[in-house]
Design an enzyme around this catalytic site. Structure first.
Site, mmCIF file in Angstrom:
data_model
loop_
_atom_site.group_PDB
_atom_site.id
_atom_site.type_symbol
_atom_site.label_atom_id
_atom_site.label_comp_id
_atom_site.label_asym_id
_atom_site.label_seq_id
_atom_site.Cartn_x
_atom_site.Cartn_y
_atom_site.Cartn_z
ATOM 1 N N HIS A 193 35.032 -24.364 5.672
ATOM 2 C CA HIS A 193 33.909 -24.510 6.601
ATOM 3 C C HIS A 193 32.695 -25.123 5.898
ATOM 4 O O HIS A 193 32.142 -26.135 6.347
ATOM 5 C CB HIS A 193 33.557 -23.130 7.166
ATOM 6 N N GLU A 194 32.292 -24.517 4.783
ATOM 7 C CA GLU A 194 31.081 -24.983 4.100
ATOM 8 C C GLU A 194 31.276 -26.351 3.453
ATOM 9 O O GLU A 194 30.339 -27.154 3.393
ATOM 10 C CB GLU A 194 30.634 -23.952 3.057
ATOM 11 N N HIS A 221 30.515 -28.864 6.077
ATOM 12 C CA HIS A 221 29.076 -29.141 6.144
ATOM 13 C C HIS A 221 28.669 -30.113 5.041
ATOM 14 O O HIS A 221 27.954 -31.097 5.271
ATOM 15 C CB HIS A 221 28.275 -27.847 5.938
ATOM 16 N N HIS A 256 29.897 -33.641 5.523
ATOM 17 C CA HIS A 256 29.140 -34.260 6.612
ATOM 18 C C HIS A 256 27.819 -34.792 6.046
ATOM 19 O O HIS A 256 27.428 -35.940 6.295
ATOM 20 C CB HIS A 256 28.883 -33.229 7.715
#
Length: 608
Positions: free
Chosen positions: A393-394, A397, A400
């Site tokens: 998940h991180e 981020h 991105h």
């Protein structure tokens, strides 16, 4: 033998598991020097006041000066925040963090004249300037958005007052952060072997998965007792935060805090309302799942501490961090070679602060961008599958940010909060699909299916529940009613019971759960987890099905930053969140996964 399992001290964590902030500043003196430089830049930016309409060159000169100041301030601010977050009890780090926040308020106040002056120039004049200057034309979307919001931008004097109020409106959030991460000390409890364990936020999740029900209950009660010590102060802080939201919303001419929050993303408040309505209309998969859980655990009723334990506990193996990195790398192969290279950079450049230590902020995040040379990630890794998912998940981020900052000019290098959770949850969805598709062992397949179900419930259903809590609390405050402990507890308890269904019974203490949710101090942020997950579900399916052009469109989305309105960026990439389709598809996916779980459990029962 009974012993206390104490929290780890930061100096005892190996360097390779700590992020390397020396790439930003190699000493506190370097930070102080740059602080002084930023202060000296404020008058240089202020010198453009009253002159923005003189010529395209002057307007461009303002943008370059302001961007230079913003670039240095971002570096200063994020560094101070991240240094503070790894040891929130350290007074030097805390002082530097407060100093950075204060400088942010000064900059906001010193530039409060900018948007009113630009609006006074008029869209026609600025458009004419952009036609004469190719360099100024880069700001076309910036100006389009500025004039869209013109009705809610105040006079220079009023904007300055709002800027000066920044420290005041941020105070409740800072109080919550200090209270929960520095002052709050949890008690100890006995594990199933009689060992005395010091409770920490990271250990809470671990012990909620403990197969021994009595241990889970003890851990749960110690954890909630910790927050209960500060419940009145917590309620006052949240009340203050929401009053700050309402103050700003009214000052800017919005009818509600929700309208202000959705307007900033150029979507209608109906999107939030439809999201809550759609999820509330699709509670049946959750109720069916909880009935399955109660049956498997041989319980008539599920207590709150029964809802996290794996249904197949023997499969809940420990996953060391290095193995987690390998799992994530392999799971995200469908995102292509370029993405794999970026992952390799992230995992081998000390972007990540991996383990929990005494005084470290709980949870996980990715923060940083162009000004820091790249993002940094904070984790509190505990060797569980949940932590592997959090890592994916991180890193979503972070990449991105990486793609955006290396593609877009500074003005568009950061993506908006509306799409902030898309890349992170796309990674989670692709990783879980990879694990499920390649797993042959029946018990492990049940374990992973259960995990996928819990992920959707946590990222979509729970976040929508949080959004409904926010909406109810805000509306109560906006109507002039008090946000007392009793009122907040009732709102929260009613919602968790609605989301639990007939097979659950959560005691009164569960109603205090609102007191540990830091996102409530960020006006209507949590609903974006649900919309982002809906977008992620669509992206993951397209990519895994190898739909022609899907991967290219997705990577282009990652590169787009804030160069257009967020809903438009998603629509261009193939996902339209202005319709109920994506969120309904996600609810349908949950229903299908519950069906799969029932089928797999029946197969297991038939084999035994």
């Amino acid at each position: 033998l009974v012993f206390a399992q104490a929290a780890v001290q930061r100096e005892d964590v190996e360097e390779k598991y700590k992020w390397d902030l020396t790439r930003v500043y190699d000493s506190s003196e370097a930070w102080d020097k740059e602080y002084d430089e930023i202060v000296s830049l404020i008058p240089e930016v202020e010198a453009f006041k009253g002159k923005l309409g003189d010529s395209p060159q002057v307007l461009l000169g303002y943008h370059k000066a302001a961007e230079r100041m913003s670039y240095l301030f971002e570096r200063l601010y994020v560094y101070a925040g991240q240094s503070h977050h790894v040891n929130m009890a350290d007074s030097d780090n805390n002082e530097r963090w407060q100093k950075a926040q204060g400088l942010g308020t000064k900059i906001s106040a010193a530039t409060a004249w900018v948007q009113p002056e630009m609006i006074a120039l008029g869209q026609k004049k600025i458009t004419g300037f952009m036609e004469k200057s190719e360099d100024l034309a880069v700001y076309r979307h910036y100006y389009h958005n500025l004039f869209r919001t013109a009705a809610h931008i105040l006079s220079e004097k009023e904007e300055r007052i709002l800027s000066l109020a920044g420290d005041v409106t941020a105070a409740p959030r800072n109080i919550f952060g200090q209270m929960t991460n520095a002052d709050l000390k949890f008690g100890t409890f006995l594990d199933s072997e009689g060992n005395e364990v010091q409770m920490t936020p990271a250990r809470y999740g671990t012990y909620m998965a403990d197969p021994d029900r009595a241990t889970r209950e003890r851990a749960y009660k110690v954890y909630y007792e910790g927050y209960s010590k500060y419940v009145n102060a917590n309620a006052a802080a949240l009340d203050g935060s929401m009053k700050g939201d309402w103050f700003i919303a009214q000052a800017r001419g919005f009818e509600s805090c929700a309208q202000r929050a959705t307007f900033s993303d150029n979507v209608e408040v109906e999107l939030l309302e439809n999201l809550i309505e759609t999820v509330n209309a699709n509670m049946d998969p959750v109720y069916r799942y909880n009935a399955i859980r109660a049956r498997i655990m041989e319980l008539d009723t599920l207590q709150h501490w029964d809802t996290y334990v794996p249904l197949i506990p023997d499969v809940d193996v420990e996953i060391p961090y290095e193995e987690a990195v390998e799992i994530v790398m392999n799971g995200l192969v469908p995102l292509g070679e370029d993405y794999q290279e970026a992952l390799h950079t992230a995992f081998n450049s000390r972007w990540i602060d991996v383990y929990e230590n005494e005084g470290k902020r709980s949870g996980a995040y990715s923060w940083g961008g162009q000004a820091l040379g790249g993002p940094y990630m904070l984790l509190n890794y505990q060797d569980k599958l949940e932590d592997v998912s959090t890592l994916a998940h991180e890193i979503g981020h972070s990449l991105h940010t990486w793609y955006s900052m290396n593609t877009q000019p500074q003005v568009y290098a950061d993506y908006t909060t509306f799409v902030a959770e898309v890349a992170s949850t796309t990674n989670e969805a692709i990783l879980l699909n990879h694990l499920l598709r390649n797993e042959k062992d029946l018990d492990k397949k049940i374990f992973l299916t259960n995990f996928y179900i819990k992920q959707i419930m946590g990222t979509v259903y729970t976040q929508v529940m949080f959004s409904e809590f926010e909406k109810t609390a805000h509306e109560r405050l906006e109507a002039g009613e008090a946000l007392s402990v009793k009122a907040l507890n009732k709102i929260y308890h009613d919602l968790i019971m609605k989301h639990g269904g007939p097979k659950t019974h959560y005691g009164e203490v569960a109603g205090t759960g609102w007191g540990r949710i830091g996102h409530f101090y960020r006006n209507y942020y949590v609903y974006k987890y649900a919309t982002s997950y809906a977008a992620a579900t669509a992206f993951a399916k397209k990519i895994l099905d190898e739909e022609p052009g899907a991967l290219e469109k997705y990577l282009t989305f990652l590169e787009s930053g804030s160069s257009d309105y967020p809903a438009e960026l998603l629509k261009t990439a193939g996902v339209d969140l202005t319709t109920p389709g994506p969120i309904q598809d996600t609810c349908d996916l949950l229903s299908q996964l519950v069906d799969d779980l029932e089928r797999l459990l029946a197969e297991k029962e038939n084999r035994s």
